[in-house]
Design a protein around this motif. Structure first.
Motif, PDB file in Angstrom:
ATOM      1  N   THR A  87      12.633 -16.672   8.395  1.00 23.08           N
ATOM      2  CA  THR A  87      12.206 -17.934   7.791  1.00 23.08           C
ATOM      3  C   THR A  87      12.493 -17.971   6.293  1.00 23.08           C
ATOM      4  O   THR A  87      12.698 -16.937   5.658  1.00 23.08           O
ATOM      5  N   ASN A  88      12.446 -19.175   5.762  1.00 18.10           N
ATOM      6  CA  ASN A  88      12.927 -19.422   4.407  1.00 18.10           C
ATOM      7  C   ASN A  88      11.769 -19.489   3.411  1.00 18.10           C
ATOM      8  O   ASN A  88      10.821 -20.245   3.614  1.00 18.10           O
ATOM      9  N   ASN A  89      11.843 -18.714   2.331  1.00 13.45           N
ATOM     10  CA  ASN A  89      10.782 -18.769   1.330  1.00 13.45           C
ATOM     11  C   ASN A  89      11.031 -19.874   0.321  1.00 13.45           C
ATOM     12  O   ASN A  89      11.238 -19.647  -0.852  1.00 13.45           O
ATOM     13  N   VAL A  90      11.007 -21.089   0.816  1.00 12.58           N
ATOM     14  CA  VAL A  90      11.037 -22.271  -0.051  1.00 12.58           C
ATOM     15  C   VAL A  90       9.748 -23.026   0.222  1.00 12.58           C
ATOM     16  O   VAL A  90       9.198 -22.931   1.316  1.00 12.58           O
ATOM     17  N   TYR A  91       9.258 -23.765  -0.789  1.00 10.38           N
ATOM     18  CA  TYR A  91       7.888 -24.241  -0.706  1.00 10.38           C
ATOM     19  C   TYR A  91       7.749 -25.732  -0.985  1.00 10.38           C
ATOM     20  O   TYR A  91       8.536 -26.314  -1.727  1.00 10.38           O
ATOM     21  N   ASP A  92       6.703 -26.298  -0.389  1.00  8.84           N
ATOM     22  CA  ASP A  92       6.283 -27.652  -0.713  1.00  8.84           C
ATOM     23  C   ASP A  92       5.771 -27.641  -2.152  1.00  8.84           C
ATOM     24  O   ASP A  92       4.995 -26.761  -2.530  1.00  8.84           O
ATOM     25  N   GLN A  93       6.211 -28.623  -2.953  1.00  8.32           N
ATOM     26  CA  GLN A  93       5.829 -28.645  -4.366  1.00  8.32           C
ATOM     27  C   GLN A  93       4.329 -28.577  -4.577  1.00  8.32           C
ATOM     28  O   GLN A  93       3.825 -27.739  -5.302  1.00  8.32           O
ATOM     29  N   GLU A  94       3.608 -29.490  -3.934  1.00  6.85           N
ATOM     30  CA  GLU A  94       2.190 -29.632  -4.250  1.00  6.85           C
ATOM     31  C   GLU A  94       1.332 -28.510  -3.694  1.00  6.85           C
ATOM     32  O   GLU A  94       0.477 -27.962  -4.356  1.00  6.85           O
ATOM     33  N   SER A  95       1.553 -28.192  -2.409  1.00  5.02           N
ATOM     34  CA  SER A  95       0.637 -27.259  -1.753  1.00  5.02           C
ATOM     35  C   SER A  95       1.145 -25.833  -1.763  1.00  5.02           C
ATOM     36  O   SER A  95       0.413 -24.904  -1.497  1.00  5.02           O
ATOM     37  N   ARG A  96       2.419 -25.648  -2.050  1.00  6.08           N
ATOM     38  CA  ARG A  96       3.056 -24.335  -2.050  1.00  6.08           C
ATOM     39  C   ARG A  96       3.058 -23.685  -0.673  1.00  6.08           C
ATOM     40  O   ARG A  96       2.969 -22.470  -0.536  1.00  6.08           O
ATOM     41  N   ILE A  97       3.134 -24.500   0.370  1.00  3.38           N
ATOM     42  CA  ILE A  97       3.270 -23.952   1.721  1.00  3.38           C
ATOM     43  C   ILE A  97       4.754 -23.670   1.968  1.00  3.38           C
ATOM     44  O   ILE A  97       5.608 -24.419   1.506  1.00  3.38           O
ATOM     45  N   PRO A  98       5.061 -22.577   2.676  1.00  5.63           N
ATOM     46  CA  PRO A  98       6.467 -22.289   2.963  1.00  5.63           C
ATOM     47  C   PRO A  98       6.991 -23.148   4.109  1.00  5.63           C
ATOM     48  O   PRO A  98       6.221 -23.619   4.948  1.00  5.63           O
ATOM     49  N   GLU A  99       8.313 -23.298   4.143  1.00  2.79           N
ATOM     50  CA  GLU A  99       8.936 -24.114   5.195  1.00  2.79           C
ATOM     51  C   GLU A  99       9.206 -23.240   6.435  1.00  2.79           C
ATOM     52  O   GLU A  99      10.342 -22.877   6.727  1.00  2.79           O
ATOM     53  N   TYR A 100       8.125 -22.919   7.172  1.00  2.00           N
ATOM     54  CA  TYR A 100       8.287 -22.087   8.366  1.00  2.00           C
ATOM     55  C   TYR A 100       8.970 -22.832   9.503  1.00  2.00           C
ATOM     56  O   TYR A 100       9.460 -22.228  10.438  1.00  2.00           O
ATOM     57  N   LYS A 101       8.922 -24.157   9.460  1.00  2.00           N
ATOM     58  CA  LYS A 101       9.330 -24.915  10.630  1.00  2.00           C
ATOM     59  C   LYS A 101      10.817 -25.193  10.714  1.00  2.00           C
ATOM     60  O   LYS A 101      11.293 -25.615  11.761  1.00  2.00           O
ATOM     61  N   VAL A 102      11.519 -25.040   9.620  1.00  2.00           N
ATOM     62  CA  VAL A 102      12.954 -25.333   9.669  1.00  2.00           C
ATOM     63  C   VAL A 102      13.740 -24.309   8.858  1.00  2.00           C
ATOM     64  O   VAL A 102      13.499 -24.145   7.656  1.00  2.00           O
ATOM     65  N   CYS A 103      14.661 -23.625   9.513  1.00  2.00           N
ATOM     66  CA  CYS A 103      15.716 -22.944   8.770  1.00  2.00           C
ATOM     67  C   CYS A 103      16.933 -22.886   9.675  1.00  2.00           C
ATOM     68  O   CYS A 103      16.842 -23.160  10.872  1.00  2.00           O
ATOM     69  N   ALA A 104      18.068 -22.554   9.112  1.00  2.00           N
ATOM     70  CA  ALA A 104      19.300 -22.528   9.902  1.00  2.00           C
ATOM     71  C   ALA A 104      19.469 -21.154  10.529  1.00  2.00           C
ATOM     72  O   ALA A 104      19.200 -20.140   9.890  1.00  2.00           O
ATOM     73  N   ALA A 105      19.878 -21.148  11.791  1.00  2.54           N
ATOM     74  CA  ALA A 105      19.959 -19.872  12.498  1.00  2.54           C
ATOM     75  C   ALA A 105      21.125 -19.862  13.473  1.00  2.54           C
ATOM     76  O   ALA A 105      21.731 -20.893  13.770  1.00  2.54           O
ATOM     77  N   ARG A 106      21.382 -18.668  13.993  1.00  3.57           N
ATOM     78  CA  ARG A 106      22.434 -18.488  14.980  1.00  3.57           C
ATOM     79  C   ARG A 106      21.886 -17.548  16.044  1.00  3.57           C
ATOM     80  O   ARG A 106      21.112 -16.642  15.734  1.00  3.57           O
TER      81      ARG A 106
END
Ligand code: SF4
Ligand code: FES
Lengths: 704, 200
Positions: free
Chosen positions: A670-689
């Motif tokens: 998963t990708n350690n990028v975050y929602d600005q306000e809440s700082r939640i990580p984007e667990y639900k979407v990343c690119a995969a193979r």
């Protein structure tokens, strides 16, 4: 002969009543349901019923452990506590702490008191950062309170239930049963919004399958449909909300058809869902004169995105637009994951507020300072995900982690592991020597829920008793007692009165908590003993507790519309090298990262490898058959699992639960990028193979 | 209402009134946590001269109720003899929390063995990691089916077949493991014998 002790389930946020049947050897032999419990009404799921044997698992940490020359050595409590106290005194000023949503309210309250009063910082947070921080953020802004507004009974009294981005059949099974009861016996309508076909879809009147990351487009489309067809609740909007005009103009920028193109849900279905939600047909047996209500229920499918807070805003806007708040049979429910994630936030284990969600302004903080006899820090602390990222800058050099395993729950685990390794001093207090504990300097053995007294607060704000049923395993102690011992040792050095950390019982800790959190002021152990669980707000001893919020007003006065617009669907989208979208979530037979459920034999018998759901079209491209061992790759890592070829996921999508089995876990990807306000990580979407695991001819393999 | 010569409040069903008065009475298909099924007939009592199932007869309207009349006890013993004949092998294994209800009923009514042909089904389903099913101890009371359907609203199990071939099953040719069962254990909690029993 067995004894019975009634308590509360340690797994999910439903908070079912359990009756532990314990034998003379202090082993839990059977867990019975509790028909008297108002949250579970005599039901349990597999985890509550059969999943508590972990408390006696041989892997339980038996003694304090101190790491010397890279290896753990057993230590006495005095040695370990002295070491922790001395080292932490050196680290005041660059310290952070994670609290546990699995521990009790009493444990959580004591931990934030220790962090604020002794360590002098607001750097305290817990796993809500990783699950519902966007919901809490959005609800605080729009309504003034971050809690679920209704109760489970409202699902049974609703005329329509809308389930968004959640899978209650797996993660809140008893809530799923209560919903099925309503649907089967009262004809309650069900709308499911999920990129994946979940079990509840069997009973759904409508099933909307949006593309990952397009929730705002979908819900703005529904709002537009409600406006177009004049289904809005005008009196509610006029009397009880503000910001409507700005909202209307934002929603007016896109038509339902345009929204449909973005989210991939046909416009007709968007309109149908809007009608069902705003004006559901009355369920059977709806009392005369009551307006049919709709419950809006959501989970991590909404929150775990870089635009998680916007997603939550778009849902709350819908509830305000249709006036589906403040009556029986309607309301908004972010389904809480952990048994005490509500309570851990209530108790103040969050960086931006004191217990009871009180800000650091004078009016709120002075009573704390007076009661605790010292000044408290007034600037907001770092959020969990930032604490970990800030290890790199040196802003955080020591951490005290209770009952959490960030090295399974953080995104991009290789990166997170490097950071945690870089800490000068790490204390972990837990049941098992998990991935994070392995990196600790000191490990302190904590009691499980079965070995201590306390309270949990469930998803419907019900404060319920947890009762000691068995003697502590090994030298384990309740979290709050351990924290008191550390705090008393540090008190003189920190200019704090050690008497601040002297309590005779969990009940005394609760009393102080109730005194400082107005919403639970009327709750006491004595009442809980007599009446069973009580739902906050319960401001006084003669108050019965509150089933649903916002009957007459909102904590912020009137509710506020917050216009939001659909932005980029995600930070990372598929490309030639990683052509699929990886979505993560959970399954019935495992609990989150699996630290606990891997230690329940029957649950492992059910599922012992990570299932990777893949659509038949994608499976055939990769020449994968159902049941094949597979490897999934992202830019950040790889993991092994077993293919489940199913059209429950859409073409181009993979679904993987984030439990770690056989050393493999989705959070390596998963990708350690975050929602600005809440700082939640984007667990639900990343690119995969995905690839079929290649047989290594002649090589020795343990399992295929 | 007059119950075994005592005056009691006539609330709920006759069974509720009996149990509230602290009087033991078999009720093998009525779980305290589940709706009435009324199938097992082990709760028969004499009410105003008639033999009725206590679980499904409202107490209101009944003047005289006897659980201990010679007639009621004799008829219940007969029913329990039929019930016992459904079990080719009942005793021994530890069951769930309510499994003692059948043995207590037998102990208090002393059904005579050998009155009826014994049902011979011996199907066992050991596929679920948490519990197992043993037809040789099952009395077809349908509590498990009710728990699954009416309490949890899952509907994973039913009773298939009739008469001697009737059997509790999670679907024809399907094991518990393969079925839609979610392993919530409500059936095990409800079973009044050791037919559904926890493992380990
Ligand atoms: S639904 Fe949740 S609280 Fe209830 S038994 Fe299952 S895990 Fe425990
Ligand atoms: S308990 Fe009354 S008929 Fe079975």
């Amino acid at each position: 002969m067995t004894r019975t002790v009634s308590s509360t389930c340690p797994y999910c946020g439903v908070g079912c009543g359990i009756v532990l049947n314990v034998d003379e050897q202090d082993r839990i032999r059977w867990v019975d349901d509790d028909p008297e419990n108002l949250s579970s009404t005599g039901m349990l799921c597999v985890k509550g019923r059969f999943g508590t044997t972990f408390v006696n698992h041989p892997d339980r940490i038996q003694t304090p452990l101190i790491k010397r020359k890279g290896r753990f050595e057993e230590a006495t409590w005095d040695e370990a506590l002295d070491l922790v106290a001395n080292r932490l005194l050196e680290h005041r000023g660059h310290f952070g702490s994670f609290a546990s949503a699995k521990a009790t309210n009493e444990d959580a309250f004591l931990q934030q008191k220790f962090v604020r009063l002794v360590m002098g910082t607001n750097n305290i947070d817990h796993c809500t950062r990783l699950c519902h921080s966007p919901s809490v953020e959005a609800m605080l802004q729009q309504l003034g309170s971050g809690a679920t507004s209704n109760s489970y009974i409202d699902y049974e009294e609703a005329s329509c239930i809308v389930l968004v981005g959640c899978d209650p059949g797996s993660n809140h099974p008893v809530i799923a049963s209560r919903m099925r009861r309503a649907i089967d016996s009262l004809g309650t309508k069900l709308v499911v919004v999920n990129p994946r076909r979940i079990e509840m879809c069997d009973r759904a009147d409508l099933f909307l399958q949006p593309r990952a990351g397009t929730d705002v487009a979908l819900f703005n489309g529904m709002a537009r449909a409600i406006l177009d067809e004049d289904l809005a609740d005008r009196p509610f909007i006029e009397g009880r909300t503000e910001g409507f005009d700005a909202f209307v103009s934002a929603v007016g920028e896109t038509t339902v058809d345009e929204c449909a193109l973005v989210c991939g849900v046909p416009a007709g279905e968007i309109r149908a869902a809007a009608r069902l939600f705003a004006r559901p047909p009355a369920r059977r047996g709806l009392p005369e004169g009551l307006v049919p209500g709709s419950c809006l229920v959501w989970g991590m499918g909404i929150t775990q995105h870089t635009q998680g807070t916007d997603n939550a805003h778009s849902l709350l806007n819908l509830a305000l637009l249709a006036g589906q708040l403040g009556r029986p049979g309607c309301g908004v429910s972010p389904l809480r994951g952990q048994n005490n994630v509500q309570g851990c936030g209530d108790a103040g284990c969050i960086p931006d507020s004191l217990p009871g969600y009180q800000s650091y302004g004078d009016a709120a903080i002075i009573p704390f300072e007076e009661l605790w006899g010292a000044g408290l820090p007034r600037s907001p602390g770092l959020k969990a995900t930032d604490m970990v990222e800030q290890i790199a800058s040196g802003a955080i050099r020591a951490m005290y982690i209770v009952g959490e395993n960030p090295l399974l729950s953080e995104p991009n685990l290789h990166h997170a592991t490097d950071l945690i390794r870089a800490l000068d001093f790490l204390v972990v207090q837990d049941l098992f020597l998990h991935e994070t504990a392995e990196l600790a300097d000191v490990v302190l053995p904590a009691c499980s829920f079965a070995e201590k007294d306390g309270t949990f607060t469930n998803s419907e704000r019900r404060v319920q008793r947890v009762r000691r049923a068995i003697a502590p395993v090994g030298m384990a102690r309740p979290d709050w007692e351990i924290l008191c011992d550390v705090a008393r040792r540090m008190a003189p050095g920190a200019g704090v009165d050690p008497a601040q950390f002297a309590y005779a019982s969990a009940g005394e800790v609760f009393d102080e908590f109730a005194r400082l959190m107005p919403q639970i002021r009327g709750i006491s152990y004595e009442r809980l003993e007599r009446e069973g669980g009580i739902q906050w707000p319960c401001p006084s001893a003669d108050h019965p507790g509150t089933r649903y919020l916002y009957a007459d007003s909102f904590p912020r006065g009137v509710a506020r519309f917050v216009p939001v617009r659909q932005h980029a669907v995600a930070e990372e989208t598929p490309d030639g090298e990683y052509p699929l979208v990886l979505n993560t979530g959970r399954i019935l037979y495992h609990w989150h990262g699996g630290t606990i459920t891997r230690r329940v034999a029957g649950l492992m018998e059910q599922v012992d490898t990570v299932p990777v759901a893949v659509h038949p079209a994608d499976a055939s491209v990769a020449e994968i058959q159902d049941g094949d061992p597979v490897v999934v790759f992202s830019r950040r890592g790889r993991m092994g699992g077993r293919a489940v070829v199913t059209d429950a996921v859409q073409p181009g999508n993979l679904f993987v639960p984030f439990v770690k089995l056989q050393g493999s876990a989705a959070n390596f990807l998963t990708n350690n990028v975050y929602d600005q306000e809440s700082r939640i990580p984007e667990y639900k979407v990343c690119a995969a193979r995905i690839e079929k695991k290649r047989e290594r001819k002649g090589a020795f393999t343990l399992r295929s | 209402m007059n119950l075994n010569g005592r005056s009691v409040e006539a609330a709920g069903s006759l069974l509720d009134a009996v149990l509230a008065a602290g009087i033991a009475l078999p009720h093998l298909c009525k779980d305290d946590n589940l709706p009435v099924i009324g199938a097992c007939r082990t709760c028969l009592v004499e009410a105003d001269g008639r033999i009725v199932a206590a679980c499904s007869t409202p107490a209101a309207g009944v003047q005289e109720c006897a659980t201990d009349s010679e007639r009621a006890v004799r008829i219940r013993r007969g029913v329990l003899e039929l019930t016992a004949a459904m079990q080719s092998r009942a005793g021994g294994a530890a069951g769930g929390p309510r499994s003692a209800e059948s043995s207590e009923a037998y102990a208090s009514h002393a059904p005579r063995p050998g009155q009826h042909d014994v049902r011979t089904g011996t199907h066992a389903d050991l596929s679920n990691p948490f519990f197992s099913f043993h037809e040789d101890a099952c009395i077809l009371c349908a509590r498990c089916v009710t728990a699954c359907q009416e309490l949890q609203h899952i509907g994973a199990i039913g009773i298939a077949g009739r008469g001697h071939t009737a059997r509790v099953t999670p679907g024809a040719g399907v094991s518990f493991r393969e079925s839609i069962c979610t392993s919530c254990g409500s059936c095990v909690a409800a079973c009044p014998t050791s037919a559904l029993r926890p493992k380990g």
